[in-house]
Design a protein around this motif. Structure first.
Motif, PDB file in Angstrom:
ATOM      1  N   SER A   1       0.837  -1.201   0.000  1.00 21.81           N
ATOM      2  CA  SER A   1       0.000   0.000   0.000  1.00 21.81           C
ATOM      3  C   SER A   1       0.874   1.254   0.000  1.00 21.81           C
ATOM      4  O   SER A   1       0.520   2.262  -0.612  1.00 21.81           O
ATOM      5  CB  SER A   1      -0.947   0.006   1.201  1.00 21.81           C
ATOM      6  OG  SER A   1      -0.221   0.027   2.412  1.00 21.81           O
ATOM      7  N   ALA A   2       2.031   1.195   0.643  1.00 18.08           N
ATOM      8  CA  ALA A   2       2.958   2.320   0.624  1.00 18.08           C
ATOM      9  C   ALA A   2       3.507   2.514  -0.785  1.00 18.08           C
ATOM     10  O   ALA A   2       3.678   3.653  -1.243  1.00 18.08           O
ATOM     11  CB  ALA A   2       4.097   2.090   1.614  1.00 18.08           C
ATOM     12  N   ASN A   3       3.778   1.423  -1.498  1.00 25.92           N
ATOM     13  CA  ASN A   3       4.252   1.509  -2.882  1.00 25.92           C
ATOM     14  C   ASN A   3       3.196   2.124  -3.784  1.00 25.92           C
ATOM     15  O   ASN A   3       3.503   2.953  -4.638  1.00 25.92           O
ATOM     16  CB  ASN A   3       4.624   0.127  -3.413  1.00 25.92           C
ATOM     17  CG  ASN A   3       5.954  -0.355  -2.892  1.00 25.92           C
ATOM     18  OD1 ASN A   3       6.801   0.445  -2.518  1.00 25.92           O
ATOM     19  ND2 ASN A   3       6.129  -1.659  -2.847  1.00 25.92           N
ATOM     20  N   VAL A   4       1.954   1.729  -3.615  1.00 29.09           N
ATOM     21  CA  VAL A   4       0.857   2.277  -4.423  1.00 29.09           C
ATOM     22  C   VAL A   4       0.739   3.775  -4.178  1.00 29.09           C
ATOM     23  O   VAL A   4       0.597   4.565  -5.124  1.00 29.09           O
ATOM     24  CB  VAL A   4      -0.470   1.548  -4.105  1.00 29.09           C
ATOM     25  CG1 VAL A   4      -1.646   2.254  -4.732  1.00 29.09           C
ATOM     26  CG2 VAL A   4      -0.397   0.099  -4.573  1.00 29.09           C
ATOM     27  N   GLU A   5       0.807   4.158  -2.943  1.00 26.08           N
ATOM     28  CA  GLU A   5       0.707   5.577  -2.589  1.00 26.08           C
ATOM     29  C   GLU A   5       1.858   6.372  -3.196  1.00 26.08           C
ATOM     30  O   GLU A   5       1.658   7.452  -3.766  1.00 26.08           O
ATOM     31  CB  GLU A   5       0.746   5.700  -1.055  1.00 26.08           C
ATOM     32  CG  GLU A   5      -0.077   6.833  -0.511  1.00 26.08           C
ATOM     33  CD  GLU A   5      -0.137   6.758   1.011  1.00 26.08           C
ATOM     34  OE1 GLU A   5       0.501   7.613   1.632  1.00 26.08           O
ATOM     35  OE2 GLU A   5      -0.799   5.839   1.528  1.00 26.08           O
ATOM     36  N   ARG A   6       3.075   5.841  -3.097  1.00 28.90           N
ATOM     37  CA  ARG A   6       4.257   6.521  -3.642  1.00 28.90           C
ATOM     38  C   ARG A   6       4.133   6.662  -5.160  1.00 28.90           C
ATOM     39  O   ARG A   6       4.391   7.738  -5.716  1.00 28.90           O
ATOM     40  CB  ARG A   6       5.505   5.715  -3.291  1.00 28.90           C
ATOM     41  CG  ARG A   6       6.803   6.314  -3.819  1.00 28.90           C
ATOM     42  CD  ARG A   6       8.005   5.445  -3.487  1.00 28.90           C
ATOM     43  NE  ARG A   6       7.875   4.057  -3.890  1.00 28.90           N
ATOM     44  CZ  ARG A   6       8.098   3.595  -5.128  1.00 28.90           C
ATOM     45  NH1 ARG A   6       8.441   4.427  -6.082  1.00 28.90           N
ATOM     46  NH2 ARG A   6       7.967   2.312  -5.404  1.00 28.90           N
ATOM     47  N   LEU A   7       3.697   5.594  -5.850  1.00 30.18           N
ATOM     48  CA  LEU A   7       3.536   5.652  -7.299  1.00 30.18           C
ATOM     49  C   LEU A   7       2.447   6.647  -7.707  1.00 30.18           C
ATOM     50  O   LEU A   7       2.579   7.349  -8.712  1.00 30.18           O
ATOM     51  CB  LEU A   7       3.221   4.264  -7.859  1.00 30.18           C
ATOM     52  CG  LEU A   7       4.373   3.269  -7.855  1.00 30.18           C
ATOM     53  CD1 LEU A   7       3.876   1.894  -8.283  1.00 30.18           C
ATOM     54  CD2 LEU A   7       5.494   3.731  -8.765  1.00 30.18           C
TER      55      LEU A   7
ATOM     56  N   THR B   1       3.155   9.816 -10.127  1.00 30.84           N
ATOM     57  CA  THR B   1       2.384   9.954 -11.359  1.00 30.84           C
ATOM     58  C   THR B   1       1.710  11.324 -11.440  1.00 30.84           C
ATOM     59  O   THR B   1       1.750  11.992 -12.488  1.00 30.84           O
ATOM     60  CB  THR B   1       1.314   8.847 -11.458  1.00 30.84           C
ATOM     61  OG1 THR B   1       1.960   7.576 -11.367  1.00 30.84           O
ATOM     62  CG2 THR B   1       0.539   8.921 -12.754  1.00 30.84           C
ATOM     63  N   LYS B   2       1.118  11.788 -10.368  1.00 33.29           N
ATOM     64  CA  LYS B   2       0.471  13.102 -10.350  1.00 33.29           C
ATOM     65  C   LYS B   2       1.483  14.218 -10.582  1.00 33.29           C
ATOM     66  O   LYS B   2       1.195  15.192 -11.285  1.00 33.29           O
ATOM     67  CB  LYS B   2      -0.263  13.309  -9.027  1.00 33.29           C
ATOM     68  CG  LYS B   2      -1.530  12.490  -8.923  1.00 33.29           C
ATOM     69  CD  LYS B   2      -2.244  12.691  -7.603  1.00 33.29           C
ATOM     70  CE  LYS B   2      -3.482  11.813  -7.531  1.00 33.29           C
ATOM     71  NZ  LYS B   2      -4.199  11.941  -6.264  1.00 33.29           N
ATOM     72  N   GLN B   3       2.694  14.053 -10.015  1.00 34.66           N
ATOM     73  CA  GLN B   3       3.740  15.059 -10.232  1.00 34.66           C
ATOM     74  C   GLN B   3       4.154  15.114 -11.694  1.00 34.66           C
ATOM     75  O   GLN B   3       4.318  16.192 -12.267  1.00 34.66           O
ATOM     76  CB  GLN B   3       4.968  14.746  -9.358  1.00 34.66           C
ATOM     77  CG  GLN B   3       4.777  15.026  -7.893  1.00 34.66           C
ATOM     78  CD  GLN B   3       5.971  14.572  -7.052  1.00 34.66           C
ATOM     79  OE1 GLN B   3       6.820  13.818  -7.513  1.00 34.66           O
ATOM     80  NE2 GLN B   3       6.005  15.025  -5.803  1.00 34.66           N
ATOM     81  N   LYS B   4       4.316  13.980 -12.327  1.00 31.96           N
ATOM     82  CA  LYS B   4       4.730  13.942 -13.732  1.00 31.96           C
ATOM     83  C   LYS B   4       3.641  14.511 -14.634  1.00 31.96           C
ATOM     84  O   LYS B   4       3.934  15.226 -15.605  1.00 31.96           O
ATOM     85  CB  LYS B   4       5.078  12.514 -14.142  1.00 31.96           C
ATOM     86  CG  LYS B   4       6.303  11.993 -13.427  1.00 31.96           C
ATOM     87  CD  LYS B   4       7.122  11.140 -14.329  1.00 31.96           C
ATOM     88  CE  LYS B   4       8.277  10.563 -13.542  1.00 31.96           C
ATOM     89  NZ  LYS B   4       9.544  11.147 -13.878  1.00 31.96           N
ATOM     90  N   ILE B   5       2.386  14.219 -14.328  1.00 31.79           N
ATOM     91  CA  ILE B   5       1.278  14.774 -15.127  1.00 31.79           C
ATOM     92  C   ILE B   5       1.268  16.295 -15.006  1.00 31.79           C
ATOM     93  O   ILE B   5       1.111  17.012 -16.003  1.00 31.79           O
ATOM     94  CB  ILE B   5      -0.071  14.160 -14.683  1.00 31.79           C
ATOM     95  CG1 ILE B   5      -0.153  12.693 -15.119  1.00 31.79           C
ATOM     96  CG2 ILE B   5      -1.251  14.960 -15.245  1.00 31.79           C
ATOM     97  CD1 ILE B   5      -1.360  11.948 -14.591  1.00 31.79           C
TER      98      ILE B   5
END
Length: 135
Positions: free
Chosen positions: A94-100, A104-108
């Motif tokens: 769940s920590a990995n999902v949150e980090r990804l 992703t939002k930063q790159k967008i």
């Protein structure tokens, strides 16, 4: 074969097995002794075979138990390696999902910002290239 012929042949066989060369026995105490000797030899052979079977069964049981211990040890080793690998790769999923999700939002946001900044200049460049006639 009659019973007496069988006993005579068993006595001869016993004599041959013991390395003695004797003439064929007659129907007296000698044949009775031969039968007793054969019966004793047969009982001894049965005892030896039984002991060998028991020993074999014990060795198989010991080998099976040893193999079981090795399997458990190997399974534990693999499980430990797996748990260690999970911890070094980021731990909880769940920590990995949150980090990804954050990445992703930063790159967008970064791509949208670059598009907004360069949109006008890219459109102008494309129009200029389309209007230019090459001879």
């Amino acid at each position: 074969c009659s019973r007496s012929e069988q006993s005579e042949s068993t006595q001869v066989l016993h004599s041959v097995l013991n390395g003695k060369q004797q003439s064929l026995p007659t129907m007296d105490n000698g044949s009775h002794d031969g039968i007793q000797a054969l019966l004793q030899a047969e009982q001894e052979a049965q005892r030896i075979v039984s002991a060998a079977r028991t020993e074999k069964a014990q060795r198989l049981k010991q080998a099976r138990e040893e193999a079981e211990r090795e399997v458990v040890a190997y399974k534990t080793e693999l499980e430990d390696k797996h748990q260690s690998s999970i911890k070094t790769q980021g731990g909880d999923s769940s920590a990995n999902v949150e980090r990804l999700d954050v990445e992703t939002k930063q790159k967008i946001a970064e791509v949208q910002q670059k598009w907004t900044a360069n949109n006008a200049s890219v459109v102008d460049m494309l129009l200029t290239k389309v209007k230019t006639v090459v001879a």
